[in-house]
Enzyme design. Structure first.
Site, PDB file in Angstrom:
ATOM      1  N   ARG A 236       6.863  -2.659   7.296  1.00 42.14           N
ATOM      2  CA  ARG A 236       7.954  -3.000   8.213  1.00 42.14           C
ATOM      3  C   ARG A 236       8.858  -4.050   7.571  1.00 42.14           C
ATOM      4  O   ARG A 236       8.383  -4.967   6.887  1.00 42.14           O
ATOM      5  CB  ARG A 236       7.413  -3.575   9.529  1.00 42.14           C
ATOM      6  CG  ARG A 236       6.836  -2.533  10.495  1.00 42.14           C
ATOM      7  CD  ARG A 236       7.896  -1.617  11.115  1.00 42.14           C
ATOM      8  NE  ARG A 236       7.326  -0.689  12.062  1.00 42.14           N
ATOM      9  CZ  ARG A 236       6.919   0.551  11.773  1.00 42.14           C
ATOM     10  NH1 ARG A 236       7.018   1.001  10.540  1.00 42.14           N
ATOM     11  NH2 ARG A 236       6.439   1.333  12.722  1.00 42.14           N
ATOM     12  N   GLU A 265      17.351  -2.378  10.305  1.00 42.57           N
ATOM     13  CA  GLU A 265      17.658  -0.971   9.989  1.00 42.57           C
ATOM     14  C   GLU A 265      18.594  -0.413  11.051  1.00 42.57           C
ATOM     15  O   GLU A 265      18.442  -0.752  12.223  1.00 42.57           O
ATOM     16  CB  GLU A 265      16.355  -0.137   9.980  1.00 42.57           C
ATOM     17  CG  GLU A 265      15.456  -0.474   8.819  1.00 42.57           C
ATOM     18  CD  GLU A 265      14.073   0.197   8.922  1.00 42.57           C
ATOM     19  OE1 GLU A 265      13.918   1.143   9.711  1.00 42.57           O
ATOM     20  OE2 GLU A 265      13.154  -0.255   8.239  1.00 42.57           O
ATOM     21  N   HIS A 283      13.526   4.643   5.684  1.00 43.79           N
ATOM     22  CA  HIS A 283      12.345   4.722   6.562  1.00 43.79           C
ATOM     23  C   HIS A 283      11.808   6.162   6.640  1.00 43.79           C
ATOM     24  O   HIS A 283      11.775   6.782   7.704  1.00 43.79           O
ATOM     25  CB  HIS A 283      12.703   4.208   7.973  1.00 43.79           C
ATOM     26  CG  HIS A 283      11.508   3.688   8.717  1.00 43.79           C
ATOM     27  ND1 HIS A 283      11.557   2.573   9.526  1.00 43.79           N
ATOM     28  CD2 HIS A 283      10.230   4.135   8.779  1.00 43.79           C
ATOM     29  CE1 HIS A 283      10.354   2.372  10.045  1.00 43.79           C
ATOM     30  NE2 HIS A 283       9.543   3.299   9.614  1.00 43.79           N
TER      31      HIS A 283
HETATM   32  P1  NAP Z   1      -4.111  -0.373   9.799  1.00 46.66           P
HETATM   33  O1  NAP Z   1      -5.102   0.673   9.456  1.00 46.66           O
HETATM   34  O2  NAP Z   1      -4.263  -1.132  11.080  1.00 46.66           O
HETATM   35  O3  NAP Z   1      -4.053  -1.393   8.567  1.00 46.66           O
HETATM   36  C1  NAP Z   1      -3.413  -2.629   8.631  1.00 46.66           C
HETATM   37  C2  NAP Z   1      -4.085  -3.558   7.642  1.00 46.66           C
HETATM   38  O4  NAP Z   1      -3.362  -4.782   7.624  1.00 46.66           O
HETATM   39  C3  NAP Z   1      -5.526  -3.878   8.012  1.00 46.66           C
HETATM   40  O5  NAP Z   1      -6.335  -3.706   6.879  1.00 46.66           O
HETATM   41  C4  NAP Z   1      -5.508  -5.331   8.445  1.00 46.66           C
HETATM   42  O6  NAP Z   1      -6.705  -5.972   8.071  1.00 46.66           O
HETATM   43  C5  NAP Z   1      -4.299  -5.863   7.666  1.00 46.66           C
HETATM   44  N1  NAP Z   1      -3.667  -7.009   8.338  1.00 46.66           N
HETATM   45  C6  NAP Z   1      -3.324  -7.129   9.634  1.00 46.66           C
HETATM   46  N2  NAP Z   1      -2.799  -8.334   9.870  1.00 46.66           N
HETATM   47  C7  NAP Z   1      -2.827  -8.996   8.690  1.00 46.66           C
HETATM   48  C8  NAP Z   1      -2.459 -10.309   8.299  1.00 46.66           C
HETATM   49  N3  NAP Z   1      -1.953 -11.181   9.177  1.00 46.66           N
HETATM   50  N4  NAP Z   1      -2.615 -10.651   7.011  1.00 46.66           N
HETATM   51  C9  NAP Z   1      -3.148  -9.779   6.115  1.00 46.66           C
HETATM   52  N5  NAP Z   1      -3.533  -8.520   6.426  1.00 46.66           N
HETATM   53  C10 NAP Z   1      -3.376  -8.149   7.711  1.00 46.66           C
HETATM   54  O7  NAP Z   1      -2.634   0.214   9.856  1.00 46.66           O
HETATM   55  P2  NAP Z   1      -2.055   1.467   9.032  1.00 46.66           P
HETATM   56  O8  NAP Z   1      -2.247   2.703   9.818  1.00 46.66           O
HETATM   57  O9  NAP Z   1      -2.512   1.395   7.628  1.00 46.66           O
HETATM   58  O10 NAP Z   1      -0.488   1.102   9.117  1.00 46.66           O
HETATM   59  C11 NAP Z   1      -0.013  -0.112   8.557  1.00 46.66           C
HETATM   60  C12 NAP Z   1       1.441  -0.356   8.923  1.00 46.66           C
HETATM   61  O11 NAP Z   1       2.256   0.566   8.212  1.00 46.66           O
HETATM   62  C13 NAP Z   1       1.790  -0.095  10.390  1.00 46.66           C
HETATM   63  O12 NAP Z   1       1.556  -1.250  11.176  1.00 46.66           O
HETATM   64  C14 NAP Z   1       3.238   0.290  10.355  1.00 46.66           C
HETATM   65  O13 NAP Z   1       4.056  -0.811  10.655  1.00 46.66           O
HETATM   66  C15 NAP Z   1       3.479   0.706   8.911  1.00 46.66           C
HETATM   67  N6  NAP Z   1       3.892   2.127   8.806  1.00 46.66           N
HETATM   68  C16 NAP Z   1       5.098   2.430   8.244  1.00 46.66           C
HETATM   69  C17 NAP Z   1       5.510   3.731   8.144  1.00 46.66           C
HETATM   70  C18 NAP Z   1       6.842   4.096   7.543  1.00 46.66           C
HETATM   71  O14 NAP Z   1       7.465   5.042   8.005  1.00 46.66           O
HETATM   72  N7  NAP Z   1       7.283   3.418   6.497  1.00 46.66           N
HETATM   73  C19 NAP Z   1       4.685   4.767   8.611  1.00 46.66           C
HETATM   74  C20 NAP Z   1       3.441   4.440   9.158  1.00 46.66           C
HETATM   75  C21 NAP Z   1       3.057   3.099   9.256  1.00 46.66           C
HETATM   76  P3  NAP Z   1      -7.261  -7.255   8.891  1.00 46.66           P
HETATM   77  O15 NAP Z   1      -7.211  -6.885  10.343  1.00 46.66           O
HETATM   78  O16 NAP Z   1      -8.653  -7.460   8.357  1.00 46.66           O
HETATM   79  O17 NAP Z   1      -6.358  -8.382   8.553  1.00 46.66           O
END
Ligand code: NAP
Length: 317
Positions: A236, A265, A283
């Site tokens: 993001r 965006e 995006h």
């Molecule tokens: P996820 O499985 O929940 O993974 C998020 C990771 O971030 C977890 O390993 C979490 O570990 C870590 N995290 C959370 N808060 C943190 C912090 N303060 N400091 C360090 N690490 C932290 O989520 P996901 O499905 O992989 O998706 C991740 C993100 O990608 C989404 O939230 C979304 O915003 C973005 N995304 C973007 C697109 C796009 O179109 N570009 C598409 C899909 C998703 P801990 O809880 O142990 O910290």
């Protein structure tokens, strides 16, 4: 049948599914609804299927009709929704995890390759014509043997890690909590960002946008990186302070940036326009037909599950 407002146009297969599952209110022109329009359109509805373009802040949520019991977000991220405000009003919020991880990881890898191998400059030169091959023409950074830092080693981060490992990269990561060895798959854990950034020849940002992660790349933290590092962001825009990154790119402290997301965006900070090594996409993370259908279907199923059981496995508040 429950009446559900769907704020953005979905792919036809998903709209057909929505029509079979509940009584949908479609946005046939795919107009970008203002917050007051969402409030107006949701009168008489039981739930809303939102997209990341809908800013469901506290004020908007408080003004929703009391009949709204669920906001089903068509995304895995939910930074566009005030979860506490929804909870206080008794509204469940759900997301669409897993089904978009592969597509988004592909874009995460594209950002790494595009930024490291100077794809923006290459595409421009090919279109302009007249370029001349030489031994040092558009030389980029090879990935083999370099260190990839993953900020947020969750579903998407782990997939990026696995692909990057097959390209010969050495994987480091930071999460608030260390993963099991199985999920780490040989990646090296860092319990703070300073430690991660200092070993990141390339960084892939994959964590959610939260109050904690907002502007995690900033004037101070950009200095933690090795000189000539590459920063990519598939998560993001709010996680990066654009002014700090643009300044670091201009000073060549940071060699290149690969961004699928950015603040405000679709309006890109104009500072990036002058930077040849910025490889920027609009995006596209989850933008494949199969994935978009799977996301919409899951967002529909989340609503169905919620009204049928009173619970939902993808509830996030
Ligand atoms: P996820 O499985 O929940 O993974 C998020 C990771 O971030 C977890 O390993 C979490 O570990 C870590 N995290 C959370 N808060 C943190 C912090 N303060 N400091 C360090 N690490 C932290 O989520 P996901 O499905 O992989 O998706 C991740 C993100 O990608 C989404 O939230 C979304 O915003 C973005 N995304 C973007 C697109 C796009 O179109 N570009 C598409 C899909 C998703 P801990 O809880 O142990 O910290």
């Amino acid at each position: 049948m429950k009446k559900i407002l769907i704020t953005r146009k979905l792919i036809k297969d998903s709209e057909d599914k929505a029509s079979k599952t509940f009584n949908p209110v479609f946005n046939t022109n795919d107009e970008l609804y203002s917050q007051s329009k969402v409030i107006e359109m949701s009168q008489g509805c039981d739930g809303i299927l939102t997209s990341l373009t809908d800013k469901m802040d506290k004020e908007t949520i408080n003004k929703l009709p009391n009949t709204i019991k669920i906001i089903s977000n068509f995304a895995v991220g939910f930074g566009n929704i005030d979860l506490n405000a929804a909870k206080e009003k008794g509204i469940a919020v759900t997301n669409t995890p897993d089904v978009l991880s592969d597509a988004t990881a592909e874009i995460g890898i594209l950002l790494i390759l595009g930024a490291c191998r100077r794809a923006s400059e290459g595409i421009q030169s090919a279109k302009d014509g007249g370029w001349k091959w030489s031994a040092d023409y558009l030389i980029g950074k090879q990935l083999t043997g370099t260190r990839l830092g993953i900020l947020g080693m969750g579903r998407i981060g782990q997939k990026i890690g696995r692909i990057a490992k097959s390209l010969g990269m050495v994987i480091h990561y930071h999460n608030r909590s260390k993963l099991s060895e199985d999920k780490e798959d040989g990646a090296i854990y860092h319990d703070n960002v300073k430690s991660l950034f200092s070993v990141s020849d390339v960084l892939s940002i994959c964590c959610p946008a939260t109050k904690e992660t907002e502007n995690m790349i900033n004037k101070e933290t950009v200095e933690y990186f090795p000189k000539g590092a590459v920063i990519t962001n598939v998560a993001r825009g709010d996680i990066v302070d654009d002014e700090a990154l643009i300044d670091a790119l201009n000073r060549r402290k940071i060699y290149a940036a690969g961004l699928d997301v950015y603040k405000n965006e679709p309006n890109l900070n104009p500072g990036y326009l002058k930077i040849k090594s910025a490889f920027i996409l609009p995006h596209l993370g989850s933008a494949t037909k199969d994935t978009r259908i799977a996301m919409a279907n899951l967002a529909i199923d989340n609503i169905d599950e919620f009204f049928n059981t009173g619970k939902c496995s993808n509830k996030v508040n």
